[in-house]
Design a protein around this motif. Structure first.
Motif, short mmCIF file in Angstrom:
data_model
loop_
_atom_site.label_atom_id
_atom_site.label_comp_id
_atom_site.label_asym_id
_atom_site.label_seq_id
_atom_site.Cartn_x
_atom_site.Cartn_y
_atom_site.Cartn_z
N SER A 43 0.83 -1.19 0.00
CA SER A 43 0.00 0.00 0.00
C SER A 43 0.86 1.24 0.00
CB SER A 43 -0.92 0.00 1.22
OG SER A 43 -0.16 0.00 2.39
N ASP A 44 0.25 2.37 -0.43
CA ASP A 44 1.01 3.60 -0.56
C ASP A 44 1.55 4.10 0.76
OD1 ASP A 44 0.68 3.65 -3.22
OD2 ASP A 44 -0.98 5.07 -3.25
N ASN A 45 0.82 3.83 1.86
CA ASN A 45 1.25 4.40 3.14
C ASN A 45 2.41 3.65 3.78
OD1 ASN A 45 -0.24 2.14 3.69
ND2 ASN A 45 -1.23 2.97 5.52
N VAL A 46 2.84 2.54 3.15
CA VAL A 46 3.99 1.82 3.70
C VAL A 46 5.12 1.71 2.68
CG1 VAL A 46 2.61 0.46 5.31
CG2 VAL A 46 3.05 -0.44 3.01
N ILE A 47 5.00 2.41 1.58
CA ILE A 47 6.05 2.35 0.58
C ILE A 47 7.29 3.02 1.12
CG2 ILE A 47 6.77 3.18 -1.69
CD1 ILE A 47 3.92 2.89 -2.61
N THR A 58 16.58 4.04 0.11
CA THR A 58 17.39 4.88 0.97
C THR A 58 16.66 5.28 2.23
OG1 THR A 58 16.61 6.84 -0.21
CG2 THR A 58 18.66 5.82 -0.99
N GLY A 59 15.45 4.75 2.42
CA GLY A 59 14.74 4.97 3.66
C GLY A 59 13.83 6.18 3.64
N SER A 60 13.75 6.92 2.56
CA SER A 60 12.89 8.09 2.51
C SER A 60 11.44 7.69 2.34
CB SER A 60 13.32 9.00 1.35
OG SER A 60 13.22 8.31 0.14
N SER A 61 10.53 8.61 2.58
CA SER A 61 9.11 8.29 2.54
C SER A 61 8.63 8.18 1.10
CB SER A 61 8.33 9.38 3.27
OG SER A 61 8.55 10.63 2.67
N ASP A 62 7.34 7.89 0.97
CA ASP A 62 6.72 7.73 -0.34
C ASP A 62 7.02 8.92 -1.24
OD1 ASP A 62 5.09 7.02 -2.38
OD2 ASP A 62 3.22 7.56 -1.37
N THR A 63 7.47 8.63 -2.48
CA THR A 63 7.80 9.67 -3.44
C THR A 63 7.09 9.38 -4.76
OG1 THR A 63 9.72 8.52 -4.33
CG2 THR A 63 10.08 9.96 -2.40
N GLU A 64 7.06 10.39 -5.60
CA GLU A 64 6.48 10.21 -6.93
C GLU A 64 7.23 9.14 -7.71
OE1 GLU A 64 4.12 10.49 -10.22
OE2 GLU A 64 3.79 11.27 -8.19
N ALA A 65 8.57 9.12 -7.59
CA ALA A 65 9.37 8.11 -8.29
C ALA A 65 9.02 6.71 -7.81
CB ALA A 65 10.86 8.37 -8.07
N ARG A 117 12.14 3.17 -17.41
CA ARG A 117 12.31 4.47 -16.75
C ARG A 117 11.58 4.53 -15.41
NH1 ARG A 117 12.17 6.52 -22.29
NH2 ARG A 117 14.17 7.55 -22.72
N ASP A 118 10.35 3.99 -15.37
CA ASP A 118 9.58 4.05 -14.13
C ASP A 118 10.16 3.13 -13.06
OD1 ASP A 118 7.91 5.88 -15.27
OD2 ASP A 118 6.34 4.44 -15.79
N ILE A 119 10.59 1.93 -13.47
CA ILE A 119 11.15 1.00 -12.50
C ILE A 119 12.45 1.54 -11.91
CG2 ILE A 119 12.24 -1.28 -12.29
CD1 ILE A 119 10.10 -2.30 -14.29
N LEU A 120 13.22 2.24 -12.72
CA LEU A 120 14.51 2.76 -12.26
C LEU A 120 14.41 4.18 -11.69
CD1 LEU A 120 16.93 1.48 -15.04
CD2 LEU A 120 16.64 0.57 -12.72
N ALA A 121 13.23 4.77 -11.70
CA ALA A 121 13.09 6.16 -11.23
C ALA A 121 13.62 6.36 -9.81
CB ALA A 121 11.64 6.60 -11.34
N PRO A 122 13.32 5.48 -8.85
CA PRO A 122 13.88 5.68 -7.51
C PRO A 122 15.40 5.53 -7.47
CG PRO A 122 11.95 4.26 -7.40
CD PRO A 122 12.31 4.40 -8.85
N GLU A 123 15.96 4.71 -8.36
CA GLU A 123 17.41 4.56 -8.41
C GLU A 123 18.06 5.86 -8.90
OE1 GLU A 123 19.05 1.71 -7.42
OE2 GLU A 123 17.05 1.06 -6.79
N VAL A 124 17.41 6.54 -9.86
CA VAL A 124 17.91 7.83 -10.34
C VAL A 124 17.77 8.88 -9.24
CG1 VAL A 124 17.57 9.67 -12.02
CG2 VAL A 124 17.43 7.28 -12.75
N GLU A 125 16.61 8.87 -8.58
CA GLU A 125 16.36 9.83 -7.51
C GLU A 125 17.35 9.68 -6.37
OE1 GLU A 125 12.24 11.30 -5.71
OE2 GLU A 125 12.85 9.39 -4.85
N ALA A 126 17.73 8.43 -6.07
CA ALA A 126 18.66 8.17 -4.98
C ALA A 126 20.12 8.38 -5.38
CB ALA A 126 18.47 6.73 -4.46
N GLY A 127 20.38 8.64 -6.67
CA GLY A 127 21.73 8.89 -7.12
C GLY A 127 22.50 7.66 -7.53
N HIS A 128 21.83 6.49 -7.58
CA HIS A 128 22.52 5.27 -8.02
C HIS A 128 22.73 5.25 -9.53
CE1 HIS A 128 22.07 3.80 -4.00
NE2 HIS A 128 20.76 3.74 -4.07
N LEU A 129 21.88 5.98 -10.27
CA LEU A 129 21.98 6.10 -11.72
C LEU A 129 21.75 7.54 -12.11
CD1 LEU A 129 19.77 3.06 -12.85
CD2 LEU A 129 22.25 3.17 -12.94
N THR A 130 22.10 7.85 -13.36
CA THR A 130 21.78 9.17 -13.90
C THR A 130 20.77 9.01 -15.04
OG1 THR A 130 23.50 9.13 -15.59
CG2 THR A 130 24.13 9.93 -13.39
#
Length: 403
Positions: A2-6, A10-17, A316-329
């Motif tokens: 569920s969205d409230n436990v995503i 890197t431990g940050s809360s729910d994001t658009e990515a 792109r969508d699957i890797l969006a959090p990896e880009v946001e966290a700085g693991h990818l560009t």
């Protein structure tokens, strides 16, 4: 989830990515596992029964002659299998987006080889080819009977298996790209056994005169034209079926679906009736076959290009959090997906070693996407290992996060 436990890696809360990643995994079915044995699924039992019927038909066809022409049958089996393995390796290579599980590929190959060939096509084709001479005469049948029969019966036989596999793997077979890849493997199974069937018949019909040589000659002849054959036809037909049926990942496009199904059947017709279309002229027949090859690969290229944007967006969508966290560009992800960006990415490498590392980096980024999807975004050991491999290759390629 569920969205409230995503939670991000890197431990940050729910994001658009993170929401994009979750939706992409749910819609695409990337990372889903395939279980063939599904006792509560009617598709499983239909598949089993038809495979058993096909196996019995195959045994009844080959068993009486196998003892007399064992050498010819053996060399035909080896040559056709080697050709099939070569195409298998190539199809697995181009299955670069959502890699279909090995069990699903095995089920596709088996359907094409046994039920489609022996339970359906051979039985119906034999009956129809016996009727046409009585209705239209021997000359018409020699020129047109194969093309009037096989594109309908054989493509329908392969398509039945594809629909059954959709019933067995509804979350895995969702996009046009899935239809192209799974359809190609069904066609490959059909082509290998059809080639073997022709080679075996060549051995038997020579009445014991050089069965080995006849089998080799027929096998080589069939293999020589195998690049335009059932894998191409069924890939287009099954891609069209995805458009016609519609899935959670692919809205229904009836016109486009009918066009791809018709294209697969038409190419099958031109290949089987090249003699009739050319009027029996050898040079004209070569022209018909060459035109069919060019047209076939042009349509196949169009099919893959139309399917690609959906797969690109999933990556792109699957890797969006990896880009946001700085693991990818973003540039690295674009280097995987966009042909122009990929060439620029390679061209910017300072030396040969860096170019090689950048090529492997693209593969590693896709591996990371697969692992992230399989683990549904969790920060598991497999995902961490893929990230470490990306970082290692980035360093070898002379890149940093400022790219």
């Amino acid at each position: 989830m569920s969205d409230n436990v995503i939670e991000t890696s890197t431990g940050s809360s729910d994001t658009e990515a993170r929401r994009r990643q979750h939706e992409a995994v749910e819609i695409s079915g990337w990372g889903e596992r395939f279980e063939f044995v599904q006792p509560h699924n009617l598709s499983f039992w239909v598949y089993i029964v038809l495979t058993a019927i096909g196996a019995l038909q195959a045994w009844s066809f080959f068993a009486p002659q196998a003892g007399f022409y064992a050498d010819g049958f053996a060399i035909a089996a080896v040559l056709c299998s080697l050709c099939g393995l070569a195409w298998f390796a190539w199809f697995r290579h181009i299955d670069r987006w959502e890699r279909q599980p090995g069990r699903l590929i095995a089920a596709a190959l088996l359907w094409g080889a046994i039920p489609a060939t022996f339970a359906f096509a051979m039985t119906v084709n034999t009956a129809m080819l016996g009727i046409y001479p009585k209705l239209f005469g021997q000359v018409w049948s020699a020129n047109w009977a194969a093309g009037a029969t096989a594109p309908i019966t054989e493509e329908a036989a392969k398509l039945c298996g594809f629909v059954l596999l959709m019933g067995l793997a509804p979350r895995l077979i969702r996009t046009v790209n899935d239809g192209l890849i799974v359809g190609a493997f069904i066609g490959l199974g059909f082509a290998v056994f059809e080639d073997f069937l022709y080679a075996a018949n060549a051995s038997a019909q020579s009445f014991g005169t050089d069965p080995f040589g006849n089998a080799v000659h027929m096998s080589v002849t069939r293999i020589a034209v195998s690049f335009v054959s059932h894998p191409l036809f069924s890939a287009l037909v099954c891609a069209g079926a995805i458009y016609l049926i519609g899935t959670k990942a692919q809205p229904r496009r009836i016109g486009l679906g009918l066009a791809f199904v018709a294209a697969g059947m038409f190419l099958h017709f031109t290949w089987d009736d090249a003699v009739g279309l050319s009027g029996g002229n050898g040079l004209a027949m070569f022209g018909v076959m060459f035109a069919s090859i060019v047209l076939g690969f042009t349509i196949l290229t169009i099919a893959f290009r139309r399917a690609a944007p959906r797969e690109y967006q999933f990556v792109r969508d699957i890797l969006a959090p990896e880009v946001e966290a700085g693991h990818l560009t973003d540039a690295e992800v674009d280097g995987v997906l966009d042909k122009k960006a990929r060439k620029a990415f390679q061209k910017a490498a300072p030396d040969r070693q860096s170019r090689r590392a950048r090529k492997h980096l693209r593969r590693a980024i896709l591996d990371l996407a697969h692992d992230v999807a399989r683990e549904r975004g969790s920060d598991t050991e497999a995902v961490q290992h893929s990230r470490a491999e990306v970082e290692r290759l980035r360093t070898a390629a002379g890149l940093d996060h400022t790219l």
